[in-house]
Design a protein around this motif. Structure first.
Motif, mmCIF file in Angstrom:
data_model
loop_
_atom_site.group_PDB
_atom_site.id
_atom_site.type_symbol
_atom_site.label_atom_id
_atom_site.label_comp_id
_atom_site.label_asym_id
_atom_site.label_seq_id
_atom_site.Cartn_x
_atom_site.Cartn_y
_atom_site.Cartn_z
ATOM 1 N N LYS A 176 0.063 3.748 -8.284
ATOM 2 C CA LYS A 176 -0.924 4.783 -7.996
ATOM 3 C C LYS A 176 -0.449 6.126 -8.558
ATOM 4 N N PRO A 201 -0.202 -0.409 -5.563
ATOM 5 C CA PRO A 201 -0.234 1.031 -5.363
ATOM 6 C C PRO A 201 1.116 1.673 -5.066
ATOM 7 N N SER A 249 0.822 -1.210 0.000
ATOM 8 C CA SER A 249 0.000 0.000 0.000
ATOM 9 C C SER A 249 0.857 1.261 0.000
ATOM 10 N N GLY A 258 -6.561 -0.314 -7.380
ATOM 11 C CA GLY A 258 -5.735 -0.818 -6.288
ATOM 12 C C GLY A 258 -4.621 -1.767 -6.654
#
Length: 305
Positions: free
Chosen positions: A224, A220, A158, A217
């Protein structure tokens, strides 16, 4: 690496209809879900001199193993190679049966024997911490060759801060190989490098549809804000890239300590995946064509003199 143009798909296949279908089911998906002991069971040495000689002598590499087990992550499960959000093990570069892919097992054993003498214990979403258990399962078959392709999920987190520390990555990989040696001392190991995630970002970002899917997602830490080129975004991608380089250094170093282990010398990391080699569903995982390229890389490494 030659391309398989006969399997190329027209650009129009990646339509807005595909993206809409993908978006409906991809929400919440994450991305790629990438040898401290001396191998062998030779007779024990009679004195210290013989022990030293054994350590210096590397056993001959068997270029035609007759059984194969695979461990790793979604790449080895051929995730998104056949349909959206689904494993497609028949298209796996390591153990698949798909005639277009011609997996490593098929190339080494032939189709009939590959179906009987190959096993796939990779798992979509797996990280290096999961490898010891996968290796335990694989070792139960006493395979003559074990393939390893893992590490992408350790970097695809993440955030940069959430990536697996290099020391933990090293400890988990070494533990997996020690476990194999306890259960199956003579199994050979082929270790593939972690793919170049920054290269995948660079390739996929040219596709507007692909960038929309990434927003749901996928990896990421790297993907991202795919169009952002400000200093913060550049630094983030560089940090992920550096961590992948560090992971590959670990794979090389730990493998070098095992007499029955071969590392691909960065061949997978260096391979330039193009549009044909990426999944039409997420523009990140290997397509069937990409899986075939991975199989070819592995076959060349395993059969090299």
């Amino acid at each position: 690496m030659r391309r398989r143009s006969h399997r190329s798909q027209p650009a129009g296949r990646r339509s807005r209809t595909v993206v809409a279908t993908t978006a409906a089911v991809l929400v919440g998906a994450v991305g790629m879900s990438g040898c401290d002991a001396v191998g062998g069971n030779e007779p024990g040495p009679s004195n210290a001199s013989q022990r030293g000689e054994q350590k210096r002598q590397k056993p001959a590499w068997d270029r035609s193993p007759q059984s194969l087990a695979a461990v790793g992550d979604s790449i080895t499960r051929a995730f998104d190679a056949c349909s959206v959000l689904s494993d497609c093990p028949e298209a796996s570069w390591a153990t698949g049966s798909d005639a277009d892919v011609r997996s490593l097992a098929v190339r080494l054993l032939g189709p009939a024997k590959a179906a009987e003498r190959s096993w796939n214990y990779a798992k979509t979403g797996a990280r290096m911490v999961d490898l010891p258990e996968q290796m335990h399962q694989a070792a139960a078959h006493r395979p003559e060759l074990v393939t390893v392709l893992a590490g992408a999920n350790d970097a695809c987190r993440s955030s940069v801060r959430s990536m697996t520390p290099v020391a933990d990555f090293r400890a988990d990989f070494a533990q997996a190989l020690r476990g194999l040696r306890r259960q199956s001392p003579t199994s050979q190991v082929f270790v593939a490098s972690v793919p170049d995630l920054k290269r995948l970002w660079s390739t996929g970002r040219s596709n507007p549809m692909g960038k929309q899917v990434w927003k749901l997602g996928i990896c990421p830490s790297m993907l991202k804000d795919s169009d952002a080129v400000d200093a913060k975004a550049v630094a983030r991608r560089a940090a992920v890239q550096q961590r992948v380089v560090e992971y590959n250094r670990v794979l090389k170093e730990v493998c070098a300590k095992d007499l029955r282990c071969r590392y691909d010398d960065g061949a997978v990391f260096s391979y330039r995946f193009g549009d044909e080699q990426l999944s039409e569903w997420d523009w990140f995982h290997p397509s069937k064509d990409g899986q075939s390229e991975l199989a070819e890389i592995a076959y060349r490494a395993v059969t090299a003199r």
